[in-house]
Design an enzyme around this catalytic site. Structure first.
Site, mmCIF file in Angstrom:
data_model
loop_
_atom_site.group_PDB
_atom_site.id
_atom_site.type_symbol
_atom_site.label_atom_id
_atom_site.label_comp_id
_atom_site.label_asym_id
_atom_site.label_seq_id
_atom_site.Cartn_x
_atom_site.Cartn_y
_atom_site.Cartn_z
ATOM 1 N N GLY A 360 -5.255 -1.807 5.032
ATOM 2 C CA GLY A 360 -4.523 -0.572 5.269
ATOM 3 C C GLY A 360 -4.701 0.404 4.130
ATOM 4 N N PRO A 361 -4.223 1.618 4.305
ATOM 5 C CG PRO A 361 -3.718 3.586 5.395
ATOM 6 C CD PRO A 361 -3.568 2.119 5.529
ATOM 7 N N PRO A 362 -3.888 2.910 0.891
ATOM 8 C CG PRO A 362 -5.162 3.853 -0.808
ATOM 9 C CD PRO A 362 -4.998 3.859 0.671
ATOM 10 N N GLY A 363 -0.817 2.222 -0.839
ATOM 11 C CA GLY A 363 0.605 2.540 -0.855
ATOM 12 C C GLY A 363 1.375 2.105 0.365
ATOM 13 N N GLY A 365 2.191 -1.104 1.016
ATOM 14 C CA GLY A 365 2.986 -2.295 0.761
ATOM 15 C C GLY A 365 2.245 -3.604 0.858
ATOM 16 C CE LYS A 366 -3.754 -2.599 1.015
ATOM 17 N NZ LYS A 366 -3.209 -1.237 0.932
ATOM 18 C CB THR A 367 0.221 -5.523 -3.887
ATOM 19 O OG1 THR A 367 -1.143 -5.106 -3.808
ATOM 20 C CG2 THR A 367 0.387 -6.442 -5.084
ATOM 21 C CB SER A 684 -13.981 9.046 16.067
ATOM 22 O OG SER A 684 -13.850 9.548 14.755
ATOM 23 C CE LYS A 727 -9.909 8.330 14.402
ATOM 24 N NZ LYS A 727 -11.004 8.148 15.357
#
Length: 777
Positions: A360-363, A365-367, A684, A727
């Site tokens: 997913g995009p940065p920020g 909540g992955k970590t 796309s 998107k």
């Protein structure tokens, strides 16, 4: 022999007496000169008396608790009173005497002695044998002096007197060689010269052997060590001596290391190898170049958790509470984690879990989700960033033959965790590089394969380590750079961008309390109204995650903290949408599409980026020319092909759309996508390009609040694309009211939050012609 006094006893017989002093724990031999410092008033008077009467004094000796019957008549060479009760003197032993009695008279110590018969001192029947023995002993002593290389000046002076009689030889050697006190008393009380010489001969043989062994040991050490520091030489000498005498002891540090290795829980089939390395280390001298490397290796082995694991009871209810408390939303992610924990609970932790990959995009909540998982399962958490790694050895470790070799990052992380079953997060796995040093992603194949990682081999450790109990989680911003073989070993869980409502709840309930704590404030000192948080999200940030939102909240908190610290603020502060610009400055983004006017040749498209979704504008212009097509805006190969496919299909539809079919021969077309510094690619944008070109050629305005995405073919079909949720969320953030999607992407609507779907009018098309009826006026 001259005595100082004649004294009558009770029977009227004359007795020969002499001043005497007692010496404890020492023995003095004839011919020996010795310095003494004695204390006591009686001793002082006795010495003075002896000095006044021909400098003669009897030395009496005490061995253990008994007094020796043999004394030595000595000559006072020099004496000096240091204090009234402290006297220093130098005496020289003259001859053995037999002590008959000792007593005090007028504060003076006296001893009755008699000369020893001459026949008891020397056996006259065997003069030749004694003389030969005397010379042999004297030669042995001279050789010993040469071996030791050190001798006192007194011994040199004594040996230079010329002929030395057997009697003197036995006396000189009694004090010249190293003897303990008991041996000295044996020699002192042995009156037979031959026996004394035989005793001394045996001692000299032993001393010669010891001196020769020391010389040999010294030679070996100097040959091996060379010009090393004195400290190391002394240690080696001690070690070599202990080894020579058979009492060599292992150094304490090696014993500690061996104990740690035995308690580490090493596999039985590998323990022999490690014990062999430890034995090799013990045999090496400390100054060996290889010793530090072997020791470092063994310390790594002893510190790895071969059998140590976190014992935690899996409580699904508690795990769900922790995940819900730490993170808002992310329901699919939480559900997958709880499924994993359920399997672990049912299998007792022996089930082989899949490797999770958070994308997913940065920020988003992955970590932090990984940290929450570790808390939920009661395990240690280890995080390592693999971004930018280009060397395979960073994963598998360097071989021990290299200087400065270390294990790979996986083994390092396991050691830092201290358990063999931590939650191990590998960050930025999509940013692994590759060069002449190897492919790190290929090295990860074994570690991240649950069917193989029970025997993970690190080049440095060289012992298979079981990684099957490690809960691996990887993170990435995009999947495309991850090699297919590595991607196949992981279960991908997507972290899409947050909606405005989700950002609001995260900012209010999670980020703002954390910001207040970090800046030393409380909720009474600073309040931020809900409308202010919404405005920060809409007007001051443009992101899929919430990092920029947290930075903006921190910026407000810093300004308030400064005023509080300076004493400018004494009451509570509340930030609302009306005074927000006082703290954050002017608004940074215009997100509504209502302020944009519909134009000919300009359509609104949707794009996916590693940071989330974005809206893009496709601009097309027609100029007089000869049919040239110009493409600008850093368009990639695939996107350029989409432009050509859309233009070809549009020329085919010229009659149906009512524009000149021969325009291509007398005009040039220029297609531009703004933000020219950013590279763009992918299929796309096909429908948005088609709409922009159709608007240009038909002179019909394209609606700005209608956004399009989808791949177009030469036959006009619209094919499905990826990143639909990102998107759609980007369109919603930007104020788009209507979205045109490929029909086959209808299945992806389930990923879009209900509140977003309710505010958007989403149309699905199968062919590009349908898009024109919706997007153009």
């Amino acid at each position: 022999m001259v005595f100082n006094f004649l004294r009558k006893d009770n029977d009227g017989n004359q007795r020969k007496v002499s001043p005497a002093i007692f010496l404890k724990k020492m023995a003095v031999f004839p011919t020996e000169k010795i310095s003494l410092v004695l204390e006591g008033e009686e001793i002082s008077k006795t010495v003075s008396k002896a000095h006044d009467h021909k400098h003669q004094i009897v030395l009496l000796f005490q061995k253990d608790s008994e007094k020796s019957e043999i004394g030595v008549m000595a000559r006072i060479i020099q004496h000096q009173s240091i204090t009234p009760a402290l006297i220093g003197l130098i005496v020289e032993g003259v001859k053995r005497v037999k002590v008959l009695a000792e007593f005090s008279e007028e504060g003076i110590k006296l001893a009755e002695v008699e000369e020893l018969p001459k026949k008891e001192v020397k056996d006259e029947k065997d003069d030749t044998e004694i003389e030969a023995l005397s010379r042999s002993v004297l030669d042995q002593f001279k050789k010993l002096i040469q071996l030791e290389g050190t001798v006192s000046f007194m011994i040199i002076e004594t040996l230079q007197k010329g002929y030395i009689s057997p009697e003197d030889t036995s006396n000189i050697l009694s004090w010249a060689i190293k003897l303990d006190l008991s041996e000295k008393f044996v020699l002192l009380e042995t009156l037979n010269v031959k026996k004394r010489l035989e005793f001394l001969s045996e001692k000299l043989v032993k001393e010669m052997n010891i001196a020769q062994a020391e010389q040999r040991i010294q030679h070996e050490i100097e040959k091996e060590v060379g010009q090393v520091q004195k400290e190391f030489i002394l240690r080696e000498r001690l070690k070599a001596i202990e080894k020579e005498l058979g009492i060599f002891e292992e150094q304490k540090e090696y014993e500690t290391l061996e104990k740690k290795l035995m308690q580490a829980g090493l596999p039985k089939d590998q323990k022999t190898k490690i014990v062999g390395e430890l034995h090799r280390l013990k045999q090496m001298p400390p100054v060996s170049a290889e010793a530090p490397y072997i020791r470092t290796y063994l310390e790594w082995i002893s510190e790895l958790p071969w059998n140590k694991r976190s014992e935690a009871i899996v409580d699904l209810k508690k795990a769900k509470e922790i995940l819900d408390k730490d993170h808002y939303g992310l329901e699919k992610t939480k559900e997958r984690v709880l499924e994993y924990l359920a399997v672990q609970k049912l299998t007792g932790g022996k089930g082989r879990g899949t490797i999770l990959c958070f994308v997913g995009p940065p920020g988003t909540g992955k970590t932090s989700v990984g940290q929450s998982i570790a808390r939920a399962v009661g395990r240690k958490f280890v995080r390592m960033s693999f971004g930018g790694i280009r060397d395979e050895a960073e994963i598998r470790g360097h071989r021990r033959t290299y200087v400065g070799a270390l294990p790979g990052r996986i083994i390092q992380g396991i050691r830092n965790a201290g358990t063999k079953n931590p939650v191990f997060m590998i960050d930025e796995i999509d940013k692994l590089g590759m060069d002449f040093r190897g492919d790190p992603s290929a090295a990860l194949l074994e570690a991240l394969d649950s069917a193989q990682n029970s025997f993970f081999s690190d080049h440095y450790i060289e012992i298979p380590f079981d990684l099957s109990e490690v809960f691996f989680i990887t993170t990435a911003n995009i999947l495309d750079p991850i090699p297919p073989a590595l991607r196949d070993r992981m279960e991908v869980i997507e972290f899409p961008g947050y909606t405005e409502d989700e950002k609001f709840h995260i900012g209010k309930n999670y980020l703002f309390p954390r910001v207040l704590e970090a800046h030393g404030l409380n909720q009474k000192q600073l309040k931020v109204a809900d409308d202010a948080i919404h405005k920060v999200i809409i007007r001051y940030t443009r992101e899929a995650g919430v990092r920029e939102l947290e930075r903006k909240l921190a910026e407000m908190a810093r300004k308030i903290a400064k005023q509080v610290a300076e004493g400018e603020i004494k009451k509570n502060v509340e930030i609302t949408s009306s005074n927000l610009s006082d703290y954050l400055g002017p608004e940074e983004y215009e997100i509504t599409m209502r302020e944009e006017k519909d134009e000919v040749g300009v359509s609104t498209g949707l794009a996916w980026t590693p940071a989330g979704g974005e809206i893009i504008f496709i601009e097309a212009a027609l100029t007089p020319g000869k049919g040239n097509l110009t493409l600008t805006g850093q368009l990639g190969t695939v996107m350029q092909e989409s432009v050509r496919a859309a233009l070809t299909y549009l020329r085919e539809k010229s009659e149906e759309l009512h524009f000149d079919p021969n325009f291509y021969y007398k005009s040039d077309i220029h297609v531009h996508v703004p933000s020219g510094a950013i590279a763009k690619d992918g299929p796309s944008a096909g429908t948005a390009i088609f709409a922009a070109l159709a608007s240009l050629l038909t002179k019909r305005k394209a609606k700005k609040d209608v956004a399009l995405t989808g791949e177009i073919t030469l036959s006009g079909k619209v094919l499905p694309v990826g990143g639909i949720k990102e998107k759609v969320l980007a369109a919603h953030r930007s104020g788009v009211k209507k979205i045109i999607l490929p029909q086959q992407n209808q299945k992806n609507l389930g990923d879009i939050p209900n509140e977003v779907r309710k505010e958007l009018d989403i149309k699905f098309i199968k062919r590009a012609d349908e898009a024109l009826r919706i997007a153009l006026e």
